[in-house]
Design an enzyme around this catalytic site. Sequence first.
Site, PDB file in Angstrom:
ATOM      1  N   THR A   1       2.311   4.007  -3.407  1.00  0.00           N
ATOM      2  CA  THR A   1       3.610   4.678  -3.271  1.00  0.00           C
ATOM      3  C   THR A   1       4.672   3.703  -2.765  1.00  0.00           C
ATOM      4  O   THR A   1       5.801   3.687  -3.251  1.00  0.00           O
ATOM      5  CB  THR A   1       3.484   5.883  -2.306  1.00  0.00           C
ATOM      6  OG1 THR A   1       2.491   6.764  -2.826  1.00  0.00           O
ATOM      7  CG2 THR A   1       4.794   6.634  -2.175  1.00  0.00           C
TER       8      THR A   1
ATOM      9  N   CYS B   1      -2.546  15.067  -4.742  1.00  0.00           N
ATOM     10  CA  CYS B   1      -1.264  14.801  -4.088  1.00  0.00           C
ATOM     11  C   CYS B   1      -0.308  15.967  -4.265  1.00  0.00           C
ATOM     12  O   CYS B   1       0.577  16.181  -3.452  1.00  0.00           O
ATOM     13  CB  CYS B   1      -0.631  13.541  -4.650  1.00  0.00           C
ATOM     14  SG  CYS B   1      -1.688  12.117  -4.488  1.00  0.00           S
TER      15      CYS B   1
ATOM     16  N   GLN C   1      -4.332   4.121 -11.083  1.00  0.00           N
ATOM     17  CA  GLN C   1      -5.619   4.630 -11.584  1.00  0.00           C
ATOM     18  C   GLN C   1      -6.251   3.687 -12.615  1.00  0.00           C
ATOM     19  O   GLN C   1      -7.290   4.022 -13.189  1.00  0.00           O
ATOM     20  CB  GLN C   1      -5.438   6.019 -12.210  1.00  0.00           C
ATOM     21  CG  GLN C   1      -5.008   7.094 -11.221  1.00  0.00           C
ATOM     22  CD  GLN C   1      -6.092   7.483 -10.225  1.00  0.00           C
ATOM     23  OE1 GLN C   1      -7.272   7.156 -10.393  1.00  0.00           O
ATOM     24  NE2 GLN C   1      -5.711   8.176  -9.177  1.00  0.00           N
TER      25      GLN C   1
ATOM     26  N   ASN D   1      -3.718  10.137 -13.636  1.00  0.00           N
ATOM     27  CA  ASN D   1      -4.602  10.486 -12.525  1.00  0.00           C
ATOM     28  C   ASN D   1      -5.275  11.835 -12.674  1.00  0.00           C
ATOM     29  O   ASN D   1      -6.366  12.050 -12.172  1.00  0.00           O
ATOM     30  CB  ASN D   1      -3.829  10.454 -11.195  1.00  0.00           C
ATOM     31  CG  ASN D   1      -2.510  11.204 -11.256  1.00  0.00           C
ATOM     32  OD1 ASN D   1      -1.683  10.962 -12.122  1.00  0.00           O
ATOM     33  ND2 ASN D   1      -2.326  12.131 -10.358  1.00  0.00           N
TER      34      ASN D   1
ATOM     35  N   THR E   1       4.649  -6.986   9.941  1.00  0.00           N
ATOM     36  CA  THR E   1       3.396  -7.741  10.107  1.00  0.00           C
ATOM     37  C   THR E   1       2.355  -7.251   9.111  1.00  0.00           C
ATOM     38  O   THR E   1       2.111  -6.052   8.987  1.00  0.00           O
ATOM     39  CB  THR E   1       2.866  -7.568  11.552  1.00  0.00           C
ATOM     40  OG1 THR E   1       3.873  -8.025  12.449  1.00  0.00           O
ATOM     41  CG2 THR E   1       1.580  -8.353  11.762  1.00  0.00           C
TER      42      THR E   1
ATOM     43  N   SER F   1      -3.027   0.720  -5.432  1.00  0.00           N
ATOM     44  CA  SER F   1      -3.524   0.745  -4.047  1.00  0.00           C
ATOM     45  C   SER F   1      -5.031   0.572  -3.998  1.00  0.00           C
ATOM     46  O   SER F   1      -5.752   0.933  -4.925  1.00  0.00           O
ATOM     47  CB  SER F   1      -3.092   2.010  -3.295  1.00  0.00           C
ATOM     48  OG  SER F   1      -3.319   3.163  -4.037  1.00  0.00           O
ATOM     49  N   ALA F   2      -5.499   0.023  -2.878  1.00  0.00           N
ATOM     50  CA  ALA F   2      -6.891  -0.414  -2.769  1.00  0.00           C
ATOM     51  C   ALA F   2      -7.891   0.718  -2.559  1.00  0.00           C
ATOM     52  O   ALA F   2      -9.057   0.602  -2.940  1.00  0.00           O
ATOM     53  CB  ALA F   2      -7.011  -1.419  -1.619  1.00  0.00           C
ATOM     54  N   HIS F   3      -7.436   1.831  -1.966  1.00  0.00           N
ATOM     55  CA  HIS F   3      -8.410   2.885  -1.631  1.00  0.00           C
ATOM     56  C   HIS F   3      -8.915   3.624  -2.870  1.00  0.00           C
ATOM     57  O   HIS F   3      -9.856   4.410  -2.763  1.00  0.00           O
ATOM     58  CB  HIS F   3      -7.814   3.881  -0.621  1.00  0.00           C
ATOM     59  CG  HIS F   3      -6.742   4.771  -1.169  1.00  0.00           C
ATOM     60  ND1 HIS F   3      -6.973   6.066  -1.527  1.00  0.00           N
ATOM     61  CD2 HIS F   3      -5.429   4.543  -1.434  1.00  0.00           C
ATOM     62  CE1 HIS F   3      -5.840   6.615  -1.968  1.00  0.00           C
ATOM     63  NE2 HIS F   3      -4.890   5.696  -1.925  1.00  0.00           N
TER      64      HIS F   3
HETATM   65  N1  PLP Z   1       0.146   6.761  -8.815  1.00  0.00           N
HETATM   66  C1  PLP Z   1      -0.941   7.380  -9.278  1.00  0.00           C
HETATM   67  C2  PLP Z   1      -1.180   7.457 -10.743  1.00  0.00           C
HETATM   68  C3  PLP Z   1      -1.863   7.940  -8.371  1.00  0.00           C
HETATM   69  O1  PLP Z   1      -2.947   8.562  -8.828  1.00  0.00           O
HETATM   70  C4  PLP Z   1      -1.592   7.860  -6.989  1.00  0.00           C
HETATM   71  C5  PLP Z   1      -2.502   8.513  -6.018  1.00  0.00           C
HETATM   72  O2  PLP Z   1      -3.171   9.474  -6.319  1.00  0.00           O
HETATM   73  C6  PLP Z   1      -0.440   7.187  -6.568  1.00  0.00           C
HETATM   74  C7  PLP Z   1       0.406   6.653  -7.508  1.00  0.00           C
HETATM   75  C8  PLP Z   1      -0.120   7.053  -5.124  1.00  0.00           C
HETATM   76  O3  PLP Z   1      -1.096   6.299  -4.478  1.00  0.00           O
HETATM   77  P1  PLP Z   1      -1.111   6.183  -2.875  1.00  0.00           P
HETATM   78  O4  PLP Z   1      -1.257   7.570  -2.358  1.00  0.00           O
HETATM   79  O5  PLP Z   1      -2.268   5.318  -2.596  1.00  0.00           O
HETATM   80  O6  PLP Z   1       0.187   5.596  -2.490  1.00  0.00           O
END
Ligand code: PLP
Length: 386
Positions: A80, A334, A188, A159, A246, A208-210
């Site tokens: 994000t 989300c 994704q 997603n 940081t 993002s890494a998670h």
């Molecule tokens: N974009 C897509 C396609 C996603 O699936 C997600 C999270 O589900 C995001 C952006 C946002 O990722 P984050 O919550 O790690 O910022």
Amino acid sequence: MGKKVKDLEMVAYLDNNSTTRMADEVFQEVRKYQLEFYGNPNSPHGFGMKSWEAIEKARTKVAKILNTKSDEIFFTSCATESINIAIRGVVFRNLEKGGKIIISNVEHKAVLETVRSLSKFGFTVVGIPVDERCVFDLNALEKNLDDDVILVSLMHVNNEVGTVEPIEEAVRIIRERTKALIHIDGAQSIGKLHVDLGKLDVDLFSFSAHKFHGPKGMGVLFKRRGVVIETFMTGGGQEKNLRSGTQNVPGIVGTAVALELVASQMDEDHERMENLRTKLLNGLKELYDDLLLITPIENSVVNTLSVSFKGLNAGILMNLMSEMGVFFSTGSACSGRKKSHVLKAMGFDDETILGSVRLSLSRYTAEDEIDNALDRFNRALNLLRN
Ligand code: PLP
């Protein structure tokens, strides 16, 4: 057997598009940089240098895996944030000029809400439709490209349903028609597809890494050399002035380890996940006659399965299953319980959307989790039928 999660038993975790379990290898590295080498990477002494070196090593590793240059990789706190830096960065650079931003109608909220919040500055936002497989309408994209377009932001993999979008083709069309910058939301796709940023001719790319067994609170932004955007995270000038603050050294190191792990084992992992997804789909079809397959199997990432239990309320099903230790999403995690804008854009009716669930696997999904899930689906569906 299931794992104890506080006072609830988890027998299947099928919400990996939402987030994943951290890999053990990642945890070891994160731990080391939390407990042992915790210096501030911006401190000029030796202990700080150790952290700085770890960041630069991780940056080089990430760049190498994605076939790009290390000075094109920037670390942030989540996809994000990367998306915000990219989109706002382009828009604020064009504040005087104004213009048009093109997105698709199935973007994640991180993109949708960001461009929506920018329309007050006088920018026009155009959404590109998708077909029933959730694939972008490239003719509509082409028709909307003109000299006013300053930015096109598209997702790589959806997603909610797992569709792999025709990004290469979209990029070719955009480059032929405009000088607009191109941003891709790869949240994704990284960890699920072999992504080659050296070949993919885009300006900005976020993830993002998670989502691939890395740490939470870690994002990456690729910004191609020579692409100039405005920055809004002002402060100490870290990450070459693009994102002050940081750096999260354990998170950065962990991100590189996670990416290396998933990239090196992607093909074997895919085969396993594909087999498990097939087993899950076939099992669900046997349990529910009116099951409707939403994910376009031939054109999707192998870990994602979106289906609709037509005639049922998926929210109730999800709650029942959750009580039995099986975790998954209805639509996008989300966007909570709201009706999915993605399925709507694909043309599904309200009944289909109301019954839709997203089941998403990972490299750690075990066969007995699929068996457990099918067993609990059977029980939950019987309860709902009665
Ligand atoms: N974009 C897509 C396609 C996603 O699936 C997600 C999270 O589900 C995001 C952006 C946002 O990722 P984050 O919550 O790690 O910022």
